[in-house]
Scaffold this active site. Structure first.
Site, mmCIF file in Angstrom:
data_model
loop_
_atom_site.group_PDB
_atom_site.id
_atom_site.type_symbol
_atom_site.label_atom_id
_atom_site.label_comp_id
_atom_site.label_asym_id
_atom_site.label_seq_id
_atom_site.Cartn_x
_atom_site.Cartn_y
_atom_site.Cartn_z
ATOM 1 N N ASN A 137 -9.443 -1.473 -4.334
ATOM 2 C CA ASN A 137 -8.421 -1.148 -3.774
ATOM 3 C C ASN A 137 -7.322 -2.105 -4.691
ATOM 4 O O ASN A 137 -7.017 -3.511 -4.463
ATOM 5 C CB ASN A 137 -8.310 -1.768 -2.457
ATOM 6 C CG ASN A 137 -7.062 -1.506 -1.675
ATOM 7 O OD1 ASN A 137 -5.861 -1.408 -2.154
ATOM 8 N ND2 ASN A 137 -6.865 -1.639 -0.088
ATOM 9 N N HIS A 146 -3.440 6.553 -0.340
ATOM 10 C CA HIS A 146 -3.831 5.157 -0.841
ATOM 11 C C HIS A 146 -5.156 5.025 -0.636
ATOM 12 O O HIS A 146 -6.008 5.157 0.400
ATOM 13 C CB HIS A 146 -3.278 4.280 0.164
ATOM 14 C CG HIS A 146 -3.547 2.900 0.181
ATOM 15 N ND1 HIS A 146 -3.526 2.318 -1.056
ATOM 16 C CD2 HIS A 146 -3.912 2.047 1.061
ATOM 17 C CE1 HIS A 146 -3.981 1.043 -0.829
ATOM 18 N NE2 HIS A 146 -4.320 0.781 0.512
ATOM 19 N N CYS A 184 0.984 -1.074 0.066
ATOM 20 C CA CYS A 184 -0.048 0.107 -0.026
ATOM 21 C C CYS A 184 0.851 1.255 -0.080
ATOM 22 O O CYS A 184 0.475 2.277 -0.599
ATOM 23 C CB CYS A 184 -0.810 0.067 1.146
ATOM 24 S SG CYS A 184 -1.642 -1.414 1.407
#
Length: 332
Positions: free
Chosen positions: A289, A259, A113
């Site tokens: 994501n 993020h 991430c």
């Protein structure tokens, strides 16, 4: 000085919609999934499509879009936690497939991430040291291949994708100073336990955590509560450190691209940090994501839709698996 000179992304053709998930998990509704994680559609890598394949596709897209000669690339960085092989480095394979000179350095690094921020920091260092002038940074991940078919929480969140960023001595966005950090004490909060040297063979074992989530040894496990608490603990202080290190005040930041973990987490971060809604990017609807690619995808989306314009100062930040985090300011 280091700049972003080119930026694009690639998403696989196969789609997983909320309607598809509801067919598999009838106790959910389409609206419930969308409200909880902010995702309507995820792109899923093909059965034989790897992170290396997606990395090649996104790099070729970048070359075409910005008229870049691969012979001008003198370093290749690939951020992935799903490499094509244990060894060799997928970045070395991409060097050959993309026609990048053999004089170019190339390596993979395993980070999720916060991966694109770490990669930008490494690229800036390579430029500052005179090792390279044009660094191709690729982020590429096929997390969905690591998800158990019954893991509806993670299936609703994650999608596959890749992004490519050319970092050079000139460009359209100057890269500022970095704040980076890590805490391996939280490693078990986001982990795949088997498949590598520590536990090479699959076990088929699973346990249930305190939140009722099933933890499969052989698939991705995320302790959502602990990751959420870590994020709320680290992001406010990281933001302040980034501002101090770059001699900025919060009022001087025109936009925030963090993020894209999930909608609930991002909204909570925005409220805790008291950031204006119209300056804070949230858009996971069509991608989910995509781990290390979310920030680059977000930046490209903002540029294409004029959310970021020339003269803007934009804070970017990544946080998650590792545990790790990183942030900087981009001056457009």
């Amino acid at each position: 000085m280091a700049y972003i000179k080119a930026l694009t992304y690639y998403l696989p053709e196969q789609l997983l919609t909320n309607e598809d998930l509801v067919k598999e998990f009838p106790d959910w509704s389409v609206d419930k999934i969308a409200q909880k994680v902010g995702v309507n559609t995820r792109h899923i890598a093909g059965e034989n499509e790897t992170a290396g394949d997606m990395g090649e596709k996104v790099a070729r897209k970048l070359f075409e879009e910005y008229h870049i000669d691969p012979q001008t690339i003198d370093f290749l960085l690939l951020c992935t936690q799903s490499p094509d092989y244990f060894l060799p480095s997928t970045a070395c394979i991409l060097q050959e497939r993309l026609g990048i000179p053999k004089t170019a350095g190339a390596f993979d690094y395993n980070l999720g991430c916060s991966g694109c921020v770490y990669g930008m920091a490494v690229a800036k260092g390579l430029l500052a040291a005179g090792i390279a002038k044009n660094v191709l940074l690729i982020t590429s991940e096929t997390y969905t291949k690591y998800l158990h078919p019954s893991d509806k929480s993670n299936l609703s969140i994650f999608g596959d994708g890749a992004a490519a960023c050319l970092i050079s001595t000139e460009g359209f966005a100057e890269i500022g100073d970095f704040v980076l950090g890590s805490d391996g004490g939280g490693a078990n909060n986001l982990i795949i336990k088997t498949g590598m040297a520590r536990h090479k063979a699959m076990t088929g074992k699973y346990t249930t955590d305190e939140e009722g989530h099933v933890n499969f040894d052989d698939y991705l496990y995320m302790n959502g509560g602990n990751v959420f608490n870590f994020t709320l603990d680290i992001v406010p202080s990281m933001m302040n450190d980034v501002l101090v290190k770059n001699n900025f005040t919060q009022e001087q930041i025109d936009y925030y691209v963090f993020h894209q973990a999930n909608k609930f987490m991002l909204n909570t971060i925005r409220k805790v940090c008291r950031l204006p809604k119209d300056k804070f990017y949230i858009n996971l609807e069509e991608t989910g994501n995509t781990v290390s690619s979310t920030i680059f995808i977000g930046l490209k989306d903002c540029l294409e839709n004029s959310l970021i314009q020339k003269g803007n100062s934009v804070m970017i930040a990544g946080f998650g698996v590792g545990l790790s985090w990183g942030g900087t300011i981009l001056k457009f």
